[in-house]
Design a protein around this motif. Structure first.
Motif, PDB file in Angstrom:
ATOM      1  N   ALA A 165     -59.232 -19.932-163.645  1.00  0.00           N
ATOM      2  CA  ALA A 165     -59.558 -21.330-163.915  1.00  0.00           C
ATOM      3  C   ALA A 165     -58.309 -22.199-163.808  1.00  0.00           C
ATOM      4  O   ALA A 165     -58.364 -23.336-163.305  1.00  0.00           O
ATOM      5  N   ALA A 166     -57.175 -21.666-164.269  1.00  0.00           N
ATOM      6  CA  ALA A 166     -55.923 -22.421-164.171  1.00  0.00           C
ATOM      7  C   ALA A 166     -55.548 -22.655-162.707  1.00  0.00           C
ATOM      8  O   ALA A 166     -55.107 -23.752-162.332  1.00  0.00           O
ATOM      9  N   LEU A 167     -55.721 -21.625-161.868  1.00  0.00           N
ATOM     10  CA  LEU A 167     -55.440 -21.794-160.437  1.00  0.00           C
ATOM     11  C   LEU A 167     -56.348 -22.865-159.833  1.00  0.00           C
ATOM     12  O   LEU A 167     -55.904 -23.706-159.032  1.00  0.00           O
ATOM     13  N   ALA A 168     -57.627 -22.829-160.226  1.00  0.00           N
ATOM     14  CA  ALA A 168     -58.551 -23.862-159.736  1.00  0.00           C
ATOM     15  C   ALA A 168     -58.061 -25.234-160.176  1.00  0.00           C
ATOM     16  O   ALA A 168     -58.062 -26.192-159.390  1.00  0.00           O
ATOM     17  N   GLY A 169     -57.623 -25.327-161.440  1.00  0.00           N
ATOM     18  CA  GLY A 169     -57.144 -26.604-161.947  1.00  0.00           C
ATOM     19  C   GLY A 169     -55.935 -27.108-161.188  1.00  0.00           C
ATOM     20  O   GLY A 169     -55.830 -28.299-160.874  1.00  0.00           O
ATOM     21  N   ILE A 170     -55.009 -26.179-160.874  1.00  0.00           N
ATOM     22  CA  ILE A 170     -53.804 -26.580-160.131  1.00  0.00           C
ATOM     23  C   ILE A 170     -54.187 -27.207-158.792  1.00  0.00           C
ATOM     24  O   ILE A 170     -53.676 -28.273-158.408  1.00  0.00           O
ATOM     25  N   ALA A 181     -63.939 -18.097-160.582  1.00  0.00           N
ATOM     26  CA  ALA A 181     -64.030 -18.107-162.053  1.00  0.00           C
ATOM     27  C   ALA A 181     -65.475 -17.905-162.496  1.00  0.00           C
ATOM     28  O   ALA A 181     -65.742 -17.158-163.453  1.00  0.00           O
ATOM     29  N   VAL A 182     -66.407 -18.544-161.790  1.00  0.00           N
ATOM     30  CA  VAL A 182     -67.827 -18.364-162.123  1.00  0.00           C
ATOM     31  C   VAL A 182     -68.263 -16.933-161.809  1.00  0.00           C
ATOM     32  O   VAL A 182     -68.948 -16.282-162.602  1.00  0.00           O
ATOM     33  N   TRP A 183     -67.836 -16.441-160.643  1.00  0.00           N
ATOM     34  CA  TRP A 183     -68.212 -15.088-160.206  1.00  0.00           C
ATOM     35  C   TRP A 183     -67.742 -14.036-161.197  1.00  0.00           C
ATOM     36  O   TRP A 183     -68.419 -13.046-161.460  1.00  0.00           O
ATOM     37  N   MET A 184     -66.566 -14.263-161.779  1.00  0.00           N
ATOM     38  CA  MET A 184     -65.996 -13.276-162.695  1.00  0.00           C
ATOM     39  C   MET A 184     -66.802 -13.144-163.975  1.00  0.00           C
ATOM     40  O   MET A 184     -66.658 -12.160-164.704  1.00  0.00           O
ATOM     41  N   ALA A 185     -67.630 -14.140-164.247  1.00  0.00           N
ATOM     42  CA  ALA A 185     -68.429 -14.086-165.475  1.00  0.00           C
ATOM     43  C   ALA A 185     -69.770 -13.391-165.250  1.00  0.00           C
ATOM     44  O   ALA A 185     -70.557 -13.263-166.191  1.00  0.00           O
ATOM     45  N   THR A 186     -70.032 -12.929-164.024  1.00  0.00           N
ATOM     46  CA  THR A 186     -71.339 -12.337-163.729  1.00  0.00           C
ATOM     47  C   THR A 186     -71.313 -10.808-163.898  1.00  0.00           C
ATOM     48  O   THR A 186     -70.257 -10.176-163.831  1.00  0.00           O
ATOM     49  N   THR A 187     -72.514 -10.256-164.086  1.00  0.00           N
ATOM     50  CA  THR A 187     -72.648  -8.798-164.187  1.00  0.00           C
ATOM     51  C   THR A 187     -72.316  -8.129-162.864  1.00  0.00           C
ATOM     52  O   THR A 187     -71.773  -7.017-162.832  1.00  0.00           O
ATOM     53  N   LEU A 188     -72.653  -8.811-161.765  1.00  0.00           N
ATOM     54  CA  LEU A 188     -72.376  -8.237-160.442  1.00  0.00           C
ATOM     55  C   LEU A 188     -70.885  -7.983-160.270  1.00  0.00           C
ATOM     56  O   LEU A 188     -70.463  -6.965-159.709  1.00  0.00           O
ATOM     57  N   HIS A 189     -70.078  -8.914-160.752  1.00  0.00           N
ATOM     58  CA  HIS A 189     -68.637  -8.737-160.648  1.00  0.00           C
ATOM     59  C   HIS A 189     -68.178  -7.558-161.490  1.00  0.00           C
ATOM     60  O   HIS A 189     -67.337  -6.752-161.049  1.00  0.00           O
ATOM     61  N   THR A 190     -68.741  -7.432-162.693  1.00  0.00           N
ATOM     62  CA  THR A 190     -68.355  -6.312-163.564  1.00  0.00           C
ATOM     63  C   THR A 190     -68.698  -4.979-162.912  1.00  0.00           C
ATOM     64  O   THR A 190     -67.913  -4.018-162.944  1.00  0.00           O
ATOM     65  N   PHE A 224     -61.443 -21.113-155.970  1.00  0.00           N
ATOM     66  CA  PHE A 224     -60.945 -20.588-157.252  1.00  0.00           C
ATOM     67  C   PHE A 224     -61.982 -20.843-158.347  1.00  0.00           C
ATOM     68  O   PHE A 224     -62.181 -20.006-159.244  1.00  0.00           O
ATOM     69  N   ALA A 225     -62.640 -22.007-158.274  1.00  0.00           N
ATOM     70  CA  ALA A 225     -63.690 -22.299-159.264  1.00  0.00           C
ATOM     71  C   ALA A 225     -64.854 -21.324-159.086  1.00  0.00           C
ATOM     72  O   ALA A 225     -65.398 -20.808-160.073  1.00  0.00           O
TER      73      ALA A 225
END
Lengths: 390, 162
Positions: free
Chosen positions: A212-217, A122-131, A118-119
Motif C-alpha cells: 500500500a505504501a508503494l501504491a501511495g508513493i 494490495a487488494v490481491w494480497m488480501a484474497t484467499t487465492l493469493h494465500t 500496486f493498489a
C-alpha cells in the motif's frame, strides 16, 4: 579449488543461481536507473522483464532449487537445477510477453500505471487465492532419479513453483515493470515478497502495508507538482541534429546531411515514447516563384520515392515565398519556415538495422516544374520536444 | 581427491537411488524396488573415518481418506511373514493427519507426509548376510489391520548416503 570452497559449493548447490540473480541485478542497474516513460522494443522489454524476474523472484526460490539438487543424483544436480529454473521461468515468460505488449501502450508509461497495479497488488494480497498461491510456492514434487523422467520432473517441479509464484505476485511484478524497472520499485517489491516468503509464518499484514505504501508513493508521484515540474523540465526542446550551412534547392533532388549534435537523443529515440521530434526547415527564400518540395528522411540515393512513402516527412508549398523574401512593412524578411512532426517516421527508421544515429539524411524532391527555380535554405534542424512543451 | 569434509559440520547427504514414479499403497502389502547407484560425490570420498550412514526417505505421502500405519521392510522376500524378518524392518509410517496434509490449507502447500529412516544397520546386516547386492533395493509396505478400504499415494522412495 580448495577443499573448503568445494565443501561450500557442495553444501550450497544453488550457488550459481545466486550468481544469476546478481548478474541480473547488475545488468538492470547498468541499463540505467530508469523511470516511468521509457519505451523499449518488445524483445528488449521481454529481456528486461526476465532479468527482473531473475533479480526479484529467483532469490525466493533458492530453497526449492536446493531441494531439486539434493533430490537428484550427484552427477545430475546442476542439470536438475537448470531444468527447475527453465520450468520456473516459463510461466513468467508468458506474463512477460503480455507485459511487453502492454508496455507499448502509452498509459503504462505514466506513474498512474504502477500506482494502480500496486493498489491491485494490495487488494490481491488480501484474497484467499493469493494465500493459496503463496502456499503453492513451497510445494515439493517427487523427482525421478534418471532419464527423461528426471528432466520432466525437474521441469514440472519448476513449473509448479513458477505458476504459484505468478499467481501470487503478478500485480506486484507488473507494477514494477510499469515503473520502467525502477530500482526503488524493485527493491520495494522484493521487500514485500521477502515478508511473505522467508518467515515461517508469512508476515502478510506488513507485506500489505508495504505494498500500500508503494501504491501511495506512485500516487503522489502521479499528482505531485514536483512531478509536473520534472515533466516540464523534461519537455524543454533539445536539438538532436542540425545543419546550419545555407544551401540551395534546385530543379533536381537535393540531399543534405544532418549530423547529430553532442548528446543527441537520436540513439535513444525508441526509448522515449513521450518525446516528439520536429524537423524544421527554416528561412526559405527565393526571388522567383518556385514549385513545392517533398521532404524525405534517409531516402536512399536514386531511389523511387513511391516505394519509400514511409520516409516521407512533409510537404513544403512555396506559395508566397517571394513576398516572404522581400518583406514589407510590418513583416520581416525571414522567408518561409516549415516544421514537421517526424516522430513516427523517425521511430520506424530507428528500428531498421541500417539506422545510423550519428547523422540524418534529408532529401528535398521538387515537383514537376517547367521554369527555373532556386530556393535558398537557411538552416535545417531536428528538435526533440514533447507535445505542449516549449 | 582430497576430502572436502569439515568435521565440524554434518556430512553432506548424497541421493543414490529413488523410485521413478509415484505409486499407491493399499490394505494389501506393496512391493517396490529401485536401482541404487554408486555414490560419486561426498558419500564416495569421505575419509574422516566416521561411519557412513544410510537413510531411506518416504516422500510426499498423500491421501484422500484415513489409512492405517504402514511398516516398512527392506528386501523382504515376497510372500514371507514379516514377523520372521525383524532385522529387515526399517520403520513405521504413522498416517495421522494425512488427509489434512494433502490439502492446501492456510499456508500449507499440500506436500503430504514425508518420513526419513536411518537404515544403516539394516543395510549392513543385509550386506553381511549377502541378501543385498547394493545395486537394487526392494521396499515393502505392510499395512496394519484396518477395517475399511485404504489407499494412499507415495510420491517417491529414495535412498541417501551420508
Amino acid at each position: 579449488m580448495t577443499p573448503r570452497l568445494r565443501q561450500f559449493l557442495w553444501r550450497h548447490p544453488e550457488w550459481w543461481t545466486v550468481l544469476l540473480c546478481g548478474a541480473a541485478w547488475v545488468t538492470l542497474l547498468a541499463a540505467g536507473w530508469q523511470h516511468a516513460g521509457h519505451q523499449m522494443p518488445v524483445m528488449t522489454e521481454i529481456w528486461h522483464w526476465m532479468l527482473m524476474v531473475l533479480a526479484m523472484m529467483a532469490p525466493f526460490t533458492l530453497d526449492r532449487v536446493r531441494v531439486a539438487a539434493e533430490a537428484s543424483l550427484w552427477a545430475r544436480r546442476n542439470r536438475a537445477i537448470a531444468g527447475f529454473l527453465a520450468g520456473y521461468l516459463a510461466p513468467w515468460l508468458g506474463v512477460g510477453v503480455v507485459a511487453a505488449w502492454l508496455r507499448q501502450e502509452s498509459w503504462t508509461h505514466s506513474y498512474a500505471a504502477p500506482a494502480s497495479f500496486f493498489a491491485i497488488a494490495a487488494v490481491w494480497m488480501a484474497t484467499t487465492l493469493h494465500t493459496r498461491a503463496l502456499a503453492g510456492c513451497h510445494r515439493r514434487c517427487p523427482l525421478a532419479p534418471v532419464g527423461w523422467r528426471a528432466d520432466r520432473d525437474c521441469l514440472r517441479f519448476g513449473g509448479t513453483i513458477g505458476i504459484a509464484c505468478v499467481a501470487s505476485c503478478w500485480p506486484l511484478m507488473l507494477a514494477c515493470a510499469f515503473t520502467g524497472h525502477s530500482v526503488i520499485a524493485m527493491a520495494g517489491g522484493m521487500a514485500v515478497s521477502a515478508m511473505e516468503r522467508w518467515p515461517y509464518r508469512p508476515r502478510q499484514r506488513e507485506a500489505w502495508q508495504a505494498t500500500a505504501a508503494l501504491a501511495g508513493i506512485y500516487v503522489v508521484l502521479a499528482i505531485l507538482p514536483s512531478a509536473t515540474a520534472f515533466a516540464e523540465q523534461a519537455s524543454k526542446p533539445v536539438i538532436a541534429a542540425v545543419n546550419s550551412t545555407p544551401f540551395t534547392l534546385g530543379a533536381k533532388a537535393t540531399h543534405i546531411s544532418l549530423p547529430a549534435s553532442k548528446n543527441s537523443p537520436l540513439p535513444h529515440i525508441n526509448h522515449r515514447p513521450e518525446k516528439r521530434y520536429f524537423l524544421g526547415i527554416e528561412n526559405l527564400r527565393s526571388e522567383v516563384d518556385s514549385p513545392a518540395f517533398a521532404v524525405y528522411l534517409n531516402l536512399p540515393p536514386d531511389s523511387d520515392i513511391a516505394k519509400y512513402s514511409h520516409h516521407f516527412a512533409g510537404h513544403m508549398p512555396m506559395f508566397g515565398i517571394r513576398e516572404a523574401t522581400r518583406g514589407k512593412p510590418g513583416f520581416p524578411k525571414t522567408g518561409l519556415t516549415y516544421r514537421f512532426d517526424v516522430t513516427n517516421a523517425l521511430r520506424r527508421l530507428a528500428s531498421q538495422p541500417k539506422w545510423d544515429p550519428a547523422q540524418l539524411r534529408v532529401s528535398f524532391i521538387t515537383e514537376r516544374w517547367e521554369g527555373n527555380t532556386e530556393v535558398r535554405v537557411g538552416q535545417v534542424v531536428l528538435v526533440e520536444s514533447v507535445p505542449g512543451g516549449q | 581427491m582430497q576430502s572436502p569434509h569439515d568435521p565440524n559440520q554434518p556430512p553432506i547427504p548424497e541421493m543414490v537411488g529413488a523410485t521413478s514414479e509415484p505409486f499407491l499403497i493399499r490394505e494389501a502389502p506393496t512391493f517396490i524396488s529401485f536401482d541404487v547407484h554408486a555414490p560419486t560425490g561426498p558419500a564416495l570420498i569421505r575419509d574422516d573415518r566416521t561411519p557412513r550412514t544410510a537413510h531411506l526417505g518416504i516422500e510426499n505421502i498423500t491421501g484422500k481418506v484415513d489409512v492405517p500405519p504402514f511398516a516398512v521392510y527392506l528386501n523382504l522376500p515376497e510372500g514371507s511373514d514379516p514377523a520372521r524378518h525383524p532385522f529387515r524392518y526399517a520403520g513405521s509410517l504413522p498416517m495421522f493427519g494425512i488427509v489434512e496434509m494433502s490439502q492446501v490449507r492456510g499456508h500449507h502447500p499440500a506436500n503430504g507426509l514425508t518420513y526419513r529412516f536411518d537404515v544403516t544397520n539394516v543395510l549392513l546386516r543385509l550386506a553381511v548376510l549377502k541378501e543385498w547386492d547394493a545395486r537394487t533395493l526392494r521396499v515393502t509396505f505392510i499395512p496394519e489391520p484396518w477395517p475399511q478400504a485404504a489407499e494412499a499415494q507415495v510420491g517417491r522412495v529414495s535412498l541417501y548416503f551420508q
